[in-house]
Motif scaffolding. Structure first.
Motif, PDB file in Angstrom:
ATOM      1  N   VAL A 282       3.366   1.857  -3.184  1.00 18.18           N
ATOM      2  CA  VAL A 282       2.891   2.482  -4.424  1.00 18.18           C
ATOM      3  C   VAL A 282       3.204   3.979  -4.457  1.00 18.18           C
ATOM      4  CG1 VAL A 282       0.839   3.075  -5.761  1.00 18.18           C
ATOM      5  CG2 VAL A 282       1.160   0.734  -4.949  1.00 18.18           C
TER       6      VAL A 282
ATOM      7  N   THR B 212      -0.259   6.974  -8.132  1.00 14.28           N
ATOM      8  CA  THR B 212      -0.723   6.260  -6.941  1.00 14.28           C
ATOM      9  C   THR B 212      -2.109   5.675  -7.154  1.00 14.28           C
ATOM     10  OG1 THR B 212       0.592   7.682  -5.474  1.00 14.28           O
ATOM     11  CG2 THR B 212      -1.253   6.491  -4.482  1.00 14.28           C
TER      12      THR B 212
ATOM     13  N   GLN C  43      -8.681  -2.145  -2.818  1.00 16.56           N
ATOM     14  CA  GLN C  43      -7.668  -2.064  -3.864  1.00 16.56           C
ATOM     15  C   GLN C  43      -7.959  -3.049  -4.998  1.00 16.56           C
ATOM     16  OE1 GLN C  43      -3.960  -2.690  -1.758  1.00 16.56           O
ATOM     17  NE2 GLN C  43      -3.900  -0.586  -1.003  1.00 16.56           N
TER      18      GLN C  43
ATOM     19  N   LEU D  13      -7.777  -3.571   3.154  1.00 10.98           N
ATOM     20  CA  LEU D  13      -7.288  -3.239   1.815  1.00 10.98           C
ATOM     21  C   LEU D  13      -8.143  -3.840   0.705  1.00 10.98           C
ATOM     22  CD1 LEU D  13      -3.459  -3.744   2.429  1.00 10.98           C
ATOM     23  CD2 LEU D  13      -4.725  -1.601   2.361  1.00 10.98           C
TER      24      LEU D  13
ATOM     25  N   TRP E 235      -2.634   1.708  -6.971  1.00  8.46           N
ATOM     26  CA  TRP E 235      -3.525   1.041  -6.024  1.00  8.46           C
ATOM     27  C   TRP E 235      -4.601   0.225  -6.741  1.00  8.46           C
ATOM     28  CZ3 TRP E 235      -4.106   5.764  -2.221  1.00  8.46           C
ATOM     29  CH2 TRP E 235      -3.051   5.715  -1.307  1.00  8.46           C
TER      30      TRP E 235
ATOM     31  N   THR F 294       0.825  -1.211   0.000  1.00 10.27           N
ATOM     32  CA  THR F 294       0.000   0.000   0.000  1.00 10.27           C
ATOM     33  C   THR F 294       0.855   1.255   0.000  1.00 10.27           C
ATOM     34  OG1 THR F 294      -1.802  -1.134   1.137  1.00 10.27           O
ATOM     35  CG2 THR F 294      -1.797   1.262   1.226  1.00 10.27           C
TER      36      THR F 294
END
Length: 498
Positions: free
Chosen positions: A372, A419, A437, A434, A423, A369
């Motif tokens: 990135v 970014t 994502q 997460l 993601w 995470t």
């Protein structure tokens, strides 16, 4: 240039470092690029490197695939650190101050916050691992391994890290030299003691994985090693004389940081591939699991090598996290910023040690995470550095109305866009927070969140490439305009964090 009387000697009396974000004067710049070997080797000789062998095989790939992914990922990612370190000798300021040349003085606060989060996260992980390893060793010795032991271990480890971060550069350089020698010797002994647990027949029987699984392991190695350090890579080279060899800075940074992880990875792969039981145990306790194959008499030396190696990395992180916090806008002395980060580090370590039982899943999620946006920043920073033909105007790095500006839209837009795309191309099912994502894997025809590309973590590579190529293509005129401006007046204001 005026030489200091102790240039490169390291004999100066220890004291709390007064430097924060300020530029290092010529009289205080000392040593040669060779000195960079010590902090980088000391920070990466951790026994944790053995556990990366298990982490890599966990992607479902063979020994040879994992070895290739590790070699490429480790060397390439630390080579990026070497290139960023060149900016340190060219600008004499911390990494997250030097990137103001690309983002603007106040526009750089966004990547500084991300950098701060990453370094605080790393120092927390390393402190927690050192605590768990100590408790495991004491438990095996019959001296207790419960809550009380963990509390004492956390206090001791946390104190070592915080003291190093608060004292600053001189203590860190001396500490890393000691850690390098002691940890290097004891690691060799450890390898010799457990070598008979390697069974090549079992290792060679591990089946090969797909190209997507190989890429996933490669990206994990990059984020776990060099991309975890790239945002701090110039924090130590800034103390070198201005005429130091750029090639030497790149070479010693890359070599010092890579050599220990490469050797440890090979042996870690052999151990993990030889035992399914050990491989599984490492996921829960990456350091403590390695004690299960040791003779009892070596447990205390093992605890020393494990704790020293992890502390070596955490000390560098807390030093750089304090600098990043200052670069984000906090106006306090550097040592207070490091102390604040130490408090957060202890709190995070308490959560990992006492409240969670899924270390590996959360760890991978954390790396990918934050990896990135850090990769996007790294791409922008490297391209901006490549476009420059002159050293930085150090005074203008602190002036919003100077040549570098206040807020530069292009680098910020590139970083945010890279970014967002990155993601959308990474996933981590082991970390529930997460699940959002991976939103681009379906629309781009990559099989969605359950497809073969779901765990390749392409987003890190995409963010790095987009940041670099976008800046290279669109930032040339901005850099030329900056470098054609007349020299700025000397800095006549107090630098925050100095």
């Amino acid at each position: 240039m005026t030489d200091s009387p102790d240039r490169g000697s390291g004999t100066r009396q220890l004291q709390v470092e007064v430097h924060g974000l300020d530029v290092i004067g010529d009289a205080e710049r000392k040593g040669t690029p060779r000195m960079l070997f010590w902090p980088w080797f000391g920070a990466n000789v951790s026994i944790l490197g053995l556990s990366y062998g298990s982490f890599a095989l966990g992607f479902g790939i063979s020994f040879w695939q994992a070895l290739a992914a590790g070699v490429i990922g480790i060397v390439f990612s630390f080579l990026l650190c070497g290139f960023v370190a060149v900016a340190g000798k060219r600008g004499s300021a911390p990494t997250m101050v030097l990137s103001r040349a690309a983002y603007g003085v106040r526009g750089n606060r966004l990547p500084s916050v991300v950098s701060w989060m990453l370094t605080v996260g790393w120092e927390t992980v390393l402190t927690a691992l050192a605590t768990m390893a100590t408790a495991t060793v004491l438990d095996r010795l019959g001296w207790g391994g419960g809550t009380g032991t963990k509390v004492i271990a956390l206090i001791v480890v946390g104190a070592l890290v915080v003291i190093g971060g608060v004292m600053g550069f001189d203590l860190i350089m001396r500490l890393q030299t000691v850690i390098t020698v002691v940890t290097g010797v004891l690691t060799v002994v450890y390898i010799g003691l457990v070598a008979d647990h390697i069974h090549w027949s079992a290792v060679s029987a591990v089946p090969s994985g797909s190209a997507q699984e190989f890429i996933g392991a490669l990206v994990f190695m990059m984020t776990g090693f060099g991309l975890g350090w790239v945002n701090a890579a110039a924090d130590y080279s800034r103390y070198l004389p201005r005429d130091s060899s750029g090639r030497g800075v790149v070479g010693w940074t890359t070599f010092g940081a890579s050599v220990a992880p490469l050797l440890l990875l090979v042996f870690g792969l052999l151990l993990a591939g030889s035992s399914t039981e050990l491989n599984t145990a490492i996921a829960a306790d990456p350091i403590g699991a390695l004690t299960t194959i040791l003779p009892t008499w070596f447990l205390i030396p093992f605890a020393a090598v494990a704790v020293l190696g992890l502390v070596g990395g955490a000390v560098l992180d807390i030093y750089s996290s304090g600098l990043a916090l200052l670069a984000a806008g906090l106006r306090v002395p550097r040592y207070l910023a490091a102390l604040l980060d130490g408090v957060l580090m202890i709190a995070g370590s308490i959560y990992i040690v006492f409240l969670t039982d899924d270390f590996l899943g959360q760890f991978i999620g954390f790396l990918t995470t934050l990896g990135v946006p850090v990769a996007a920043w790294c791409g922008v920073m490297l391209a901006d550095l490549a476009l420059r033909r002159r050293d930085y105007d150090e005074a203008d790095l602190f002036r919003p109305r100077g040549r570098y500006g206040d807020v530069e839209p292009l680098p910020l837009v590139l970083t945010l866009a890279a970014t967002a795309i990155g993601w959308g191309l990474v996933t981590n099912t082991a970390a529930g927070w997460l699940e959002w994502q991976g939103y681009l894997l379906g629309p781009l025809g990559l099989g969605g969140k359950d497809g073969s590309w779901a765990y390749a973590n392409l987003g890190v590579l995409a963010a790095l490439a987009l940041g670099f190529l976008g800046t290279l293509a669109l930032g040339r005129s901005r850099v030329r305009t900056q470098e054609s401006a007349p020299p700025g007046r000397p800095l006549d204001v107090e630098v925050p964090g100095a």
